[in-house]
Design a protein around this motif. Sequence first.
Motif, PDB file in Angstrom:
ATOM      1  N   THR A 189     -33.415  -1.513  12.227  1.00 28.18           N
ATOM      2  CA  THR A 189     -32.144  -2.112  11.820  1.00 28.18           C
ATOM      3  C   THR A 189     -31.028  -1.093  11.997  1.00 28.18           C
ATOM      4  O   THR A 189     -31.094   0.015  11.481  1.00 28.18           O
ATOM      5  CB  THR A 189     -32.198  -2.588  10.357  1.00 28.18           C
ATOM      6  OG1 THR A 189     -32.461  -1.485   9.495  1.00 28.18           O
ATOM      7  CG2 THR A 189     -33.280  -3.638  10.165  1.00 28.18           C
ATOM      8  N   VAL A 219     -32.469  -5.123  15.232  1.00 26.96           N
ATOM      9  CA  VAL A 219     -31.423  -5.932  14.606  1.00 26.96           C
ATOM     10  C   VAL A 219     -30.198  -5.041  14.484  1.00 26.96           C
ATOM     11  O   VAL A 219     -30.290  -3.920  13.967  1.00 26.96           O
ATOM     12  CB  VAL A 219     -31.868  -6.435  13.211  1.00 26.96           C
ATOM     13  CG1 VAL A 219     -30.674  -6.933  12.413  1.00 26.96           C
ATOM     14  CG2 VAL A 219     -32.896  -7.534  13.348  1.00 26.96           C
ATOM     15  N   SER A 222     -24.737  -5.513  11.877  1.00 25.17           N
ATOM     16  CA  SER A 222     -24.611  -6.047  10.512  1.00 25.17           C
ATOM     17  C   SER A 222     -23.631  -5.244   9.666  1.00 25.17           C
ATOM     18  O   SER A 222     -23.304  -5.653   8.546  1.00 25.17           O
ATOM     19  CB  SER A 222     -25.973  -6.032   9.816  1.00 25.17           C
ATOM     20  OG  SER A 222     -26.357  -4.694   9.514  1.00 25.17           O
ATOM     21  N   ASN A 229     -27.106  -8.642   6.999  1.00 24.70           N
ATOM     22  CA  ASN A 229     -28.369  -8.033   7.400  1.00 24.70           C
ATOM     23  C   ASN A 229     -29.556  -8.929   7.061  1.00 24.70           C
ATOM     24  O   ASN A 229     -30.491  -9.076   7.854  1.00 24.70           O
ATOM     25  CB  ASN A 229     -28.534  -6.670   6.727  1.00 24.70           C
ATOM     26  CG  ASN A 229     -29.579  -5.816   7.413  1.00 24.70           C
ATOM     27  OD1 ASN A 229     -29.492  -5.549   8.600  1.00 24.70           O
ATOM     28  ND2 ASN A 229     -30.587  -5.400   6.664  1.00 24.70           N
ATOM     29  N   LEU A 232     -29.913 -11.690   9.678  1.00 29.11           N
ATOM     30  CA  LEU A 232     -30.395 -11.197  10.966  1.00 29.11           C
ATOM     31  C   LEU A 232     -31.861 -10.788  10.896  1.00 29.11           C
ATOM     32  O   LEU A 232     -32.637 -11.037  11.837  1.00 29.11           O
ATOM     33  CB  LEU A 232     -29.536 -10.017  11.420  1.00 29.11           C
ATOM     34  CG  LEU A 232     -28.072 -10.330  11.746  1.00 29.11           C
ATOM     35  CD1 LEU A 232     -27.292  -9.054  12.000  1.00 29.11           C
ATOM     36  CD2 LEU A 232     -27.979 -11.263  12.956  1.00 29.11           C
ATOM     37  N   ALA A 236     -35.196 -12.296  12.908  1.00 33.27           N
ATOM     38  CA  ALA A 236     -36.094 -11.425  13.679  1.00 33.27           C
ATOM     39  C   ALA A 236     -37.537 -11.567  13.219  1.00 33.27           C
ATOM     40  O   ALA A 236     -38.467 -11.622  14.048  1.00 33.27           O
ATOM     41  CB  ALA A 236     -35.636  -9.976  13.558  1.00 33.27           C
TER      42      ALA A 236
END
Length: 336
Positions: A189, A219, A222, A229, A232, A236
């Motif tokens: 992330t 990802v 964000s 977040n 997303l 994922a």
Amino acid sequence: MAHRYKVREIAQQSGLSEATVDRVLNNRPGVRENTIAEVKQAIADLDKQRAQLRLNGRRYLVDVVMQTPQRFSDAFRAAVEAELPVFAPAMVRARFHLWEAGSTAQMVDALGRLRGSHGVVLKAQDDPEVAEAIDRLVDSGVPVVTYATDVPASARCAYVGIDNHGAGVTAAYLVQQWLGEAPSDVLITVSRSVFRGEGEREVGFRSALRNSGRSLVEVSESDGIDATNERLVLEALEAHPNVEAVYSVGGGNVATVAAFEKIGRFCRVFVAHDLDADNRRLLREGRISAVLHNDLRADARMALRLILQERGALPVEPARPVPIQVITPYNLPVQC
């Protein structure tokens, strides 16, 4: 031995005779090691006293400009405010310009509106327009120190923070050790791709896992904000059912944990950055595995010192790399 003071001054400071000091400074034989050490210490003490005289009565105003999630800006602001008294007898004050999400134009505008600043501590996008804004500040006599993520093409005087590539490699090592033989894929992330530090962490992580056979799912964009977040990460996880590990480069970890829990997915290992309030709680609860952390007060002290050095108020000391600490629930510091 090079020196900046008269032999008499060094002798007075060290309590040695002028003849002994002269022998040390000119590298003459027959001088004991502890005597050499006493002379070196006397010179260091004189440097500190000279710096104190330069600082006495001086006032400095430092601007801290950061686009970052509030949990991180709150922690760094507390670190800066705790370190300001260290520079007495000078009076150092700080102004804070902090926001969570925004454009490059917003950052450039914020830098262009600074007035009366003696220096800037900056966490910003690595973008040519930001570099130009930094250059304009430096050309006007305002030194800039980049923090946590660098803008190397600019005229900034120094970068303060961890080796981000090394941090990514460290995270990969921890993830691989914890996963062992489990064939899990890994979620990365990233808050926003324009931050160089996050990109360097990701590159280090990917390079260290290149031959692991694991798929890496990213990802990004964000801004590390939890609501964005979580959405997303959920998308994922639903698209990649074999993801059972996380390397959080850019934060939003409460949201990432919530996304795993919402779909009932077990997370075997979760490595994050920065020991903010959220991550301390998640560590204590066993919901993340480890945090890669650096001492924010030491960072703040170094950044402020570099600015005062650039203004000629302190003797020059090189910026040193900040060591990475691997924090688990079992070595969680009482204070950070």
